[in-house]
Design a protein around this motif. Structure first.
Motif, PDB file in Angstrom:
ATOM      1  N   MET A  73       2.902  23.383 -64.057  1.00 42.17           N
ATOM      2  CA  MET A  73       3.639  24.203 -65.021  1.00 42.17           C
ATOM      3  C   MET A  73       3.729  25.654 -64.543  1.00 42.17           C
ATOM      4  SD  MET A  73       4.636  22.135 -67.409  1.00 42.17           S
ATOM      5  CE  MET A  73       4.863  21.037 -66.004  1.00 42.17           C
ATOM      6  N   GLN A  74       2.630  26.153 -63.994  1.00 47.90           N
ATOM      7  CA  GLN A  74       2.632  27.522 -63.469  1.00 47.90           C
ATOM      8  C   GLN A  74       3.581  27.644 -62.279  1.00 47.90           C
ATOM      9  OE1 GLN A  74      -1.559  28.000 -62.651  1.00 47.90           O
ATOM     10  NE2 GLN A  74      -2.033  28.731 -64.718  1.00 47.90           N
ATOM     11  N   LEU A  75       3.574  26.617 -61.422  1.00 42.55           N
ATOM     12  CA  LEU A  75       4.470  26.617 -60.268  1.00 42.55           C
ATOM     13  C   LEU A  75       5.925  26.578 -60.715  1.00 42.55           C
ATOM     14  CD1 LEU A  75       4.548  26.410 -57.107  1.00 42.55           C
ATOM     15  CD2 LEU A  75       4.737  23.930 -57.417  1.00 42.55           C
ATOM     16  N   ALA A  76       6.225  25.721 -61.692  1.00 41.17           N
ATOM     17  CA  ALA A  76       7.601  25.612 -62.193  1.00 41.17           C
ATOM     18  C   ALA A  76       8.075  26.941 -62.762  1.00 41.17           C
ATOM     19  CB  ALA A  76       7.679  24.518 -63.255  1.00 41.17           C
ATOM     20  N   GLU A  77       7.227  27.580 -63.547  1.00 39.77           N
ATOM     21  CA  GLU A  77       7.609  28.849 -64.186  1.00 39.77           C
ATOM     22  C   GLU A  77       7.912  29.924 -63.146  1.00 39.77           C
ATOM     23  OE1 GLU A  77       5.784  32.124 -67.352  1.00 39.77           O
ATOM     24  OE2 GLU A  77       4.726  30.236 -66.991  1.00 39.77           O
ATOM     25  N   SER A  78       7.034  30.050 -62.149  1.00 31.55           N
ATOM     26  CA  SER A  78       7.213  31.128 -61.161  1.00 31.55           C
ATOM     27  C   SER A  78       8.356  30.829 -60.198  1.00 31.55           C
ATOM     28  CB  SER A  78       5.912  31.341 -60.376  1.00 31.55           C
ATOM     29  OG  SER A  78       5.573  30.181 -59.630  1.00 31.55           O
ATOM     30  N   LYS A  79       8.486  29.581 -59.767  1.00 31.20           N
ATOM     31  CA  LYS A  79       9.484  29.258 -58.743  1.00 31.20           C
ATOM     32  C   LYS A  79      10.894  29.167 -59.312  1.00 31.20           C
ATOM     33  CE  LYS A  79       6.414  29.246 -55.567  1.00 31.20           C
ATOM     34  NZ  LYS A  79       6.293  30.454 -54.707  1.00 31.20           N
ATOM     35  N   LEU A  80      11.020  28.816 -60.578  1.00 34.00           N
ATOM     36  CA  LEU A  80      12.353  28.829 -61.191  1.00 34.00           C
ATOM     37  C   LEU A  80      12.946  30.230 -61.133  1.00 34.00           C
ATOM     38  CD1 LEU A  80      11.978  26.563 -64.364  1.00 34.00           C
ATOM     39  CD2 LEU A  80      13.636  26.257 -62.514  1.00 34.00           C
ATOM     40  N   LEU A  81      12.137  31.210 -61.471  1.00 33.23           N
ATOM     41  CA  LEU A  81      12.622  32.579 -61.465  1.00 33.23           C
ATOM     42  C   LEU A  81      12.803  33.100 -60.041  1.00 33.23           C
ATOM     43  CD1 LEU A  81      10.523  34.035 -64.419  1.00 33.23           C
ATOM     44  CD2 LEU A  81      12.865  33.195 -64.437  1.00 33.23           C
ATOM     45  N   GLU A  82      11.932  32.662 -59.128  1.00 33.11           N
ATOM     46  CA  GLU A  82      12.063  33.078 -57.732  1.00 33.11           C
ATOM     47  C   GLU A  82      13.350  32.523 -57.121  1.00 33.11           C
ATOM     48  OE1 GLU A  82       9.893  32.031 -53.532  1.00 33.11           O
ATOM     49  OE2 GLU A  82       8.591  32.448 -55.258  1.00 33.11           O
ATOM     50  N   LEU A  83      13.679  31.280 -57.433  1.00 34.18           N
ATOM     51  CA  LEU A  83      14.902  30.665 -56.916  1.00 34.18           C
ATOM     52  C   LEU A  83      16.148  31.445 -57.308  1.00 34.18           C
ATOM     53  CD1 LEU A  83      14.662  26.768 -57.282  1.00 34.18           C
ATOM     54  CD2 LEU A  83      15.268  28.033 -55.221  1.00 34.18           C
ATOM     55  N   VAL A 106      13.120  28.417 -67.869  1.00 29.73           N
ATOM     56  CA  VAL A 106      14.287  27.549 -67.680  1.00 29.73           C
ATOM     57  C   VAL A 106      15.538  28.236 -68.216  1.00 29.73           C
ATOM     58  CG1 VAL A 106      15.397  25.397 -68.434  1.00 29.73           C
ATOM     59  CG2 VAL A 106      13.019  25.367 -67.668  1.00 29.73           C
ATOM     60  N   ARG A 107      15.434  28.766 -69.440  1.00 27.72           N
ATOM     61  CA  ARG A 107      16.595  29.428 -70.057  1.00 27.72           C
ATOM     62  C   ARG A 107      17.045  30.622 -69.230  1.00 27.72           C
ATOM     63  NH1 ARG A 107      13.550  28.159 -74.828  1.00 27.72           N
ATOM     64  NH2 ARG A 107      12.604  30.235 -74.808  1.00 27.72           N
ATOM     65  N   ARG A 108      16.082  31.398 -68.735  1.00 24.15           N
ATOM     66  CA  ARG A 108      16.424  32.587 -67.956  1.00 24.15           C
ATOM     67  C   ARG A 108      17.061  32.188 -66.618  1.00 24.15           C
ATOM     68  NH1 ARG A 108      16.261  37.721 -66.965  1.00 24.15           N
ATOM     69  NH2 ARG A 108      15.461  38.597 -65.030  1.00 24.15           N
ATOM     70  N   ALA A 109      16.482  31.183 -65.954  1.00 24.04           N
ATOM     71  CA  ALA A 109      17.005  30.751 -64.655  1.00 24.04           C
ATOM     72  C   ALA A 109      18.420  30.201 -64.784  1.00 24.04           C
ATOM     73  CB  ALA A 109      16.080  29.695 -64.042  1.00 24.04           C
ATOM     74  N   GLU A 110      18.653  29.387 -65.806  1.00 22.46           N
ATOM     75  CA  GLU A 110      19.995  28.841 -66.005  1.00 22.46           C
ATOM     76  C   GLU A 110      20.988  29.946 -66.352  1.00 22.46           C
ATOM     77  OE1 GLU A 110      19.389  24.199 -67.310  1.00 22.46           O
ATOM     78  OE2 GLU A 110      19.581  25.696 -68.905  1.00 22.46           O
ATOM     79  N   ASP A 111      20.538  30.914 -67.136  1.00 20.90           N
ATOM     80  CA  ASP A 111      21.426  32.008 -67.530  1.00 20.90           C
ATOM     81  C   ASP A 111      21.805  32.871 -66.322  1.00 20.90           C
ATOM     82  OD1 ASP A 111      22.698  33.542 -69.782  1.00 20.90           O
ATOM     83  OD2 ASP A 111      21.404  35.127 -68.981  1.00 20.90           O
ATOM     84  N   LEU A 112      20.860  33.075 -65.411  1.00 21.27           N
ATOM     85  CA  LEU A 112      21.113  33.909 -64.238  1.00 21.27           C
ATOM     86  C   LEU A 112      22.150  33.295 -63.297  1.00 21.27           C
ATOM     87  CD1 LEU A 112      17.486  35.092 -63.354  1.00 21.27           C
ATOM     88  CD2 LEU A 112      19.390  36.558 -64.047  1.00 21.27           C
ATOM     89  N   THR A 113      22.287  31.968 -63.329  1.00 21.72           N
ATOM     90  CA  THR A 113      23.199  31.303 -62.378  1.00 21.72           C
ATOM     91  C   THR A 113      24.397  30.653 -63.071  1.00 21.72           C
ATOM     92  OG1 THR A 113      21.990  29.188 -62.479  1.00 21.72           O
ATOM     93  CG2 THR A 113      21.256  30.800 -60.836  1.00 21.72           C
ATOM     94  N   LYS A 114      24.584  30.881 -64.342  1.00 23.68           N
ATOM     95  CA  LYS A 114      25.605  30.157 -65.089  1.00 23.68           C
ATOM     96  C   LYS A 114      27.020  30.451 -64.611  1.00 23.68           C
ATOM     97  CE  LYS A 114      25.864  33.538 -68.873  1.00 23.68           C
ATOM     98  NZ  LYS A 114      25.640  33.747 -70.321  1.00 23.68           N
ATOM     99  N   GLU A 115      27.253  31.603 -63.981  1.00 19.91           N
ATOM    100  CA  GLU A 115      28.586  31.953 -63.498  1.00 19.91           C
ATOM    101  C   GLU A 115      28.855  31.431 -62.084  1.00 19.91           C
ATOM    102  OE1 GLU A 115      30.728  33.234 -65.511  1.00 19.91           O
ATOM    103  OE2 GLU A 115      29.245  33.493 -67.111  1.00 19.91           O
ATOM    104  N   ASN A 116      27.827  30.922 -61.412  1.00 21.58           N
ATOM    105  CA  ASN A 116      28.018  30.397 -60.057  1.00 21.58           C
ATOM    106  C   ASN A 116      28.783  29.080 -60.123  1.00 21.58           C
ATOM    107  OD1 ASN A 116      26.493  32.557 -59.222  1.00 21.58           O
ATOM    108  ND2 ASN A 116      24.638  31.372 -58.828  1.00 21.58           N
ATOM    109  N   ASN A 117      29.728  28.883 -59.214  1.00 27.78           N
ATOM    110  CA  ASN A 117      30.570  27.682 -59.298  1.00 27.78           C
ATOM    111  C   ASN A 117      30.862  27.013 -57.963  1.00 27.78           C
ATOM    112  OD1 ASN A 117      32.377  29.487 -58.137  1.00 27.78           O
ATOM    113  ND2 ASN A 117      33.587  29.762 -60.015  1.00 27.78           N
TER     114      ASN A 117
END
Length: 290
Positions: A114-124, A155-166
């Protein structure tokens, strides 16, 4: 008498074996790797590749590392393989990151994941990172409500940061199971059918309108823009699908089982898979002219 299509298939198979031999004996520089990928990208390329990223724990035990370190090295492999896919112009990559059943693992391992998922989602998704460089939209596919609140927020922040990428799509499937995805799709189909006719006890049964295409369109991954699955790769030598994209790989999907543990998986493991897929496409095309 030998047909032209059979001769072409034999030739392509021979070339594939020769290429395997060359890859096994060469240490390829980064420049040569990029040149190789450009050459491959000039041929037919799959639109959607899925990975069951298996073997992190066995890799860690074999290296004398902690399980958490194995998962960390698995993340580095994800970045490496994702960049290879993006350089090949593969439209969509789906990875099996965390199964719903993985919550049954030891508490310490789950907490570390869970800690890895949280940190790496934002890093990605950070500024200038891989997803932004290649215009990749990140989708987290699964029962996100099962995650701790801090991971849900990531998750919400990571998806929001890339939502305009297509340009491309990365589906990180967690916490996920194919049976859950299909069950959710069935529920959505029935709910949608019933809403079309409030009086669903009438003679015209709206549920009869549900078809395979209807169900397919309600799958979590399809709703997020994923094309049909062309290739499914599982690492670590295990030959099971383990409840990953069962619906998606039931038709026209090549299955590949690599003996390499996921943290070690890279260019030399993936290029032969792409070559095999290209060979099958070329053979299908040439067979139409016979």
């Amino acid at each position: 008498m030998t047909t032209p299509s059979l001769l072409i298939q034999v030739l392509l198979t021979s070339l594939l074996h020769i290429f395997h031999w060359i890859l096994a004996r060469l240490r390829v520089t980064q420049l040569a790797q990029r040149s190789l990928l450009r050459i491959l990208a000039s041929g037919p390329i799959p639109q959607h590749v899925g990975f069951v990223m298996d073997g992190n724990r066995r890799y860690a035990r074999g290296k004398g590392k902690l399980v958490q370190e194995g998962h960390g090295d698995g993340y580095l492999a994800l970045r490496r393989v994702l960049e290879i896919c993006l350089r090949l112009n593969i439209r969509c990559v789906s990875v099996y990151a965390f199964a719903i059943d993985n919550f049954k693992r030891p508490e310490q391992e789950v907490k570390a994941l869970m800690q890895l998922a949280e940190s790496k989602l934002l890093e990605l998704c950070s500024h200038g990172d891989l997803l932004q460089e290649y215009g990749v939209k990140l989708n987290v596919i699964g029962r996100i409500s099962l995650f701790p609140e801090s991971v849900q927020a990531a998750v919400r922040r990571a998806e929001d940061l890339t939502k305009e990428n297509n340009r491309s799509i990365l589906n990180v499937c967690m916490p996920y199971s194919s049976r859950d995805e299909m069950t959710t799709a069935v529920e959505d189909c029935i709910r949608g059918a019933l809403l079309k006719d409030v009086d669903y006890f009438s003679a015209d049964d709206p549920i009869e309108d549900i078809t395979e295409d209807t169900l397919n369109s309600h799958l979590m991954s399809v709703k997020r823009g994923s094309p049909p699955l062309d290739i499914l790769v599982r690492t670590s030598g295990v030959k099971r699908l383990s409840d990953f994209m069962l619906w998606q790989c039931c038709e026209n999907t090549q299955l590949h089982f690599s003996k390499t543990y996921w943290p070690d998986f890279g260019l030399f493991d993936f290029v032969p898979i792409i070559l095999e897929w290209q060979r099958s496409v070329w053979f299908q095309e040439t067979s139409h002219f016979v």
